[in-house]
Design a protein around this motif. Structure first.
Motif, PDB file in Angstrom:
ATOM      1  N   THR A  36       0.861  -1.233   0.008  1.00 34.78           N
ATOM      2  CA  THR A  36      -0.028  -0.049   0.312  1.00 34.78           C
ATOM      3  C   THR A  36       0.756   1.224   0.078  1.00 34.78           C
ATOM      4  OG1 THR A  36      -1.905  -1.076   1.286  1.00 34.78           O
ATOM      5  CG2 THR A  36      -1.695   1.280   1.105  1.00 34.78           C
ATOM      6  N   VAL A  73       0.589   4.935  -2.464  1.00 34.95           N
ATOM      7  CA  VAL A  73       0.065   5.988  -1.694  1.00 34.95           C
ATOM      8  C   VAL A  73       1.189   7.071  -2.090  1.00 34.95           C
ATOM      9  CG1 VAL A  73      -0.358   6.904   0.091  1.00 34.95           C
ATOM     10  CG2 VAL A  73      -1.406   4.816  -0.101  1.00 34.95           C
ATOM     11  N   TRP A  74       2.543   6.716  -1.939  1.00 32.46           N
ATOM     12  CA  TRP A  74       3.613   7.559  -2.316  1.00 32.46           C
ATOM     13  C   TRP A  74       3.474   7.951  -3.771  1.00 32.46           C
ATOM     14  CZ3 TRP A  74       7.733   9.230   0.691  1.00 32.46           C
ATOM     15  CH2 TRP A  74       8.746   9.864  -0.182  1.00 32.46           C
ATOM     16  N   THR A  83       0.825   8.532  -5.736  1.00 32.74           N
ATOM     17  CA  THR A  83      -0.376   9.376  -5.602  1.00 32.74           C
ATOM     18  C   THR A  83      -0.036  10.644  -4.926  1.00 32.74           C
ATOM     19  OG1 THR A  83      -1.383   8.327  -3.719  1.00 32.74           O
ATOM     20  CG2 THR A  83      -1.885   7.557  -5.944  1.00 32.74           C
ATOM     21  N   MET A  84       0.995  10.884  -4.080  1.00 32.89           N
ATOM     22  CA  MET A  84       1.211  11.848  -3.231  1.00 32.89           C
ATOM     23  C   MET A  84       2.210  12.785  -4.099  1.00 32.89           C
ATOM     24  SD  MET A  84      -1.188  12.256  -0.969  1.00 32.89           S
ATOM     25  CE  MET A  84      -0.343  13.692  -0.099  1.00 32.89           C
ATOM     26  N   ASN A 111      -5.391   2.784 -10.473  1.00 30.06           N
ATOM     27  CA  ASN A 111      -6.332   3.264  -8.968  1.00 30.06           C
ATOM     28  C   ASN A 111      -7.011   2.131  -8.689  1.00 30.06           C
ATOM     29  OD1 ASN A 111      -6.325   6.309  -8.933  1.00 30.06           O
ATOM     30  ND2 ASN A 111      -7.361   6.162 -10.963  1.00 30.06           N
ATOM     31  N   VAL A 150      -4.395   0.597  -5.728  1.00 31.28           N
ATOM     32  CA  VAL A 150      -3.787   1.637  -4.753  1.00 31.28           C
ATOM     33  C   VAL A 150      -3.790   0.991  -3.435  1.00 31.28           C
ATOM     34  CG1 VAL A 150      -3.995   3.811  -3.611  1.00 31.28           C
ATOM     35  CG2 VAL A 150      -3.998   3.841  -5.965  1.00 31.28           C
ATOM     36  N   PHE A 151      -5.287   0.339  -3.575  1.00 32.56           N
ATOM     37  CA  PHE A 151      -5.540  -0.220  -1.904  1.00 32.56           C
ATOM     38  C   PHE A 151      -6.051  -1.697  -2.002  1.00 32.56           C
ATOM     39  CE2 PHE A 151      -6.645   4.628  -1.277  1.00 32.56           C
ATOM     40  CZ  PHE A 151      -5.529   4.716   0.008  1.00 32.56           C
ATOM     41  N   CYS A 187      -9.895   5.676   3.116  1.00 30.48           N
ATOM     42  CA  CYS A 187      -8.656   5.808   2.832  1.00 30.48           C
ATOM     43  C   CYS A 187      -8.342   6.783   1.642  1.00 30.48           C
ATOM     44  CB  CYS A 187      -7.741   4.630   2.725  1.00 30.48           C
ATOM     45  SG  CYS A 187      -7.821   3.770   4.198  1.00 30.48           S
ATOM     46  N   SER A 188      -9.137   6.650   0.721  1.00 30.70           N
ATOM     47  CA  SER A 188      -9.100   7.000  -0.627  1.00 30.70           C
ATOM     48  C   SER A 188      -9.473   8.881  -0.709  1.00 30.70           C
ATOM     49  CB  SER A 188      -9.965   6.697  -1.663  1.00 30.70           C
ATOM     50  OG  SER A 188      -9.669   7.347  -2.839  1.00 30.70           O
ATOM     51  N   VAL A 231      -6.795  10.430   0.896  1.00 32.17           N
ATOM     52  CA  VAL A 231      -5.587  10.819   0.036  1.00 32.17           C
ATOM     53  C   VAL A 231      -6.040  11.979  -0.558  1.00 32.17           C
ATOM     54  CG1 VAL A 231      -4.258   9.994  -2.007  1.00 32.17           C
ATOM     55  CG2 VAL A 231      -4.461   8.353   0.136  1.00 32.17           C
ATOM     56  N   ASN A 276     -10.707   3.223  -6.291  1.00 29.12           N
ATOM     57  CA  ASN A 276      -9.783   2.899  -5.429  1.00 29.12           C
ATOM     58  C   ASN A 276     -10.567   1.741  -4.393  1.00 29.12           C
ATOM     59  OD1 ASN A 276      -7.956   4.371  -6.444  1.00 29.12           O
ATOM     60  ND2 ASN A 276      -8.026   6.038  -4.928  1.00 29.12           N
TER      61      ASN A 276
END
Length: 246
Positions: A116, A120-121, A123-124, A156, A159-160, A187-188, A191, A212
């Motif tokens: 995960t 997430v990294w 997407t950020m 997408n 992502v999770f 969680c999405s 983010v 997601n």
């Protein structure tokens, strides 16, 4: 009286038919072999872009390694042995303490983190206009799916996916598809909100939340046979006495 001639001769025993070999081991091996072949084929297809980031990642450089898609994927793959070592250490410690399902719990915990955090990294990661352009919102459902394209939708969905796959395996409270969908959506939302507040030059879209969450739910269905159930109550506990209505 002589009864030797009156006794019937014993019936000849027929050899027992050979039991057909069980096909269950084959059914367990084939999916693993196919998954390994698919993973090997994918790594072979992307070996070129990944190797382009290898020198900078090996030198510990931020630019060109952890700020690029290829660099993050390369670091994630290289860190697989380390994650397995951490899972082994956790499982060994739990087995020594007599914890049931030590390996399953340890692998699930490490898998959730390892699968995960890199997505997430990604997407950020800030865009070219991060910090200068205002945050952008897209609150109309299904409007951005066309602009995502197949590659964006697949990304997408992943992502999770690890969270949805390993979450119910580790926690009995998540052993439900609606709960996993709610977890993935929550969680999405966090983010997407962070992208908007930090002005990372990304579009905070409701479609990202939907895709997601769908990815987390599909991954949960794939691991359904390994979901953790609630621990049974001890049988020696006294049951409460029935109270008559009076």
């Amino acid at each position: 009286m002589d009864t030797d001639h009156d006794a019937a001769p014993p019936a000849p025993q027929r050899p027992a038919p050979h039991a057909a070999p069980s096909a269950r081991p084959v059914r367990r091996i084939v999916p693993g072999v196919l998954a390994g072949l698919c993973a090997a084929g994918g790594l072979f297809a992307v070996r070129g872009p990944l190797m382009m980031s290898a020198p900078r990642c090996a030198a510990g450089r931020w630019h060109g390694c952890l700020d690029t898609f290829n660099g993050v994927v390369l670091v994630t793959l290289v860190a697989v042995p380390l994650s397995l070592l951490v899972a082994w250490g956790l499982a060994r410690r739990r087995r020594a303490a007599g914890v049931p399902g030590a390996w399953r719990r340890s692998l699930a915990e490490v898998g959730m983190v390892h699968g995960t955090v890199p997505f997430v990294w990604l997407t950020m990661m800030p865009g070219a206009g991060a910090g200068t352009v205002p945050g952008r919102l897209s609150l109309v459902p299904l409007r951005d799916l066309v602009t995502m394209g197949p590659l964006g939708i697949a990304g997408n969905l992943l992502v999770f996916a690890s969270l949805g796959f390993f979450g119910p395996v580790r926690f009995a409270a998540l052993a439900s598809v609606p709960r996993v969908l709610a977890l993935g959506a929550g969680c999405s939302v966090l983010v997407e909100t962070a992208q908007y507040v930090l002005r990372l030059d990304r579009v905070s879209s409701v479609d990202d939340v939907l895709v997601n969450a769908a990815g987390a739910g599909l991954a949960a269905l794939a691991s359904r046979r390994w979901w953790r159930t609630a621990d049974p109550a001890p049988a020696d506990l006294p049951r409460p006495a029935a109270v008559r209505a009076g």
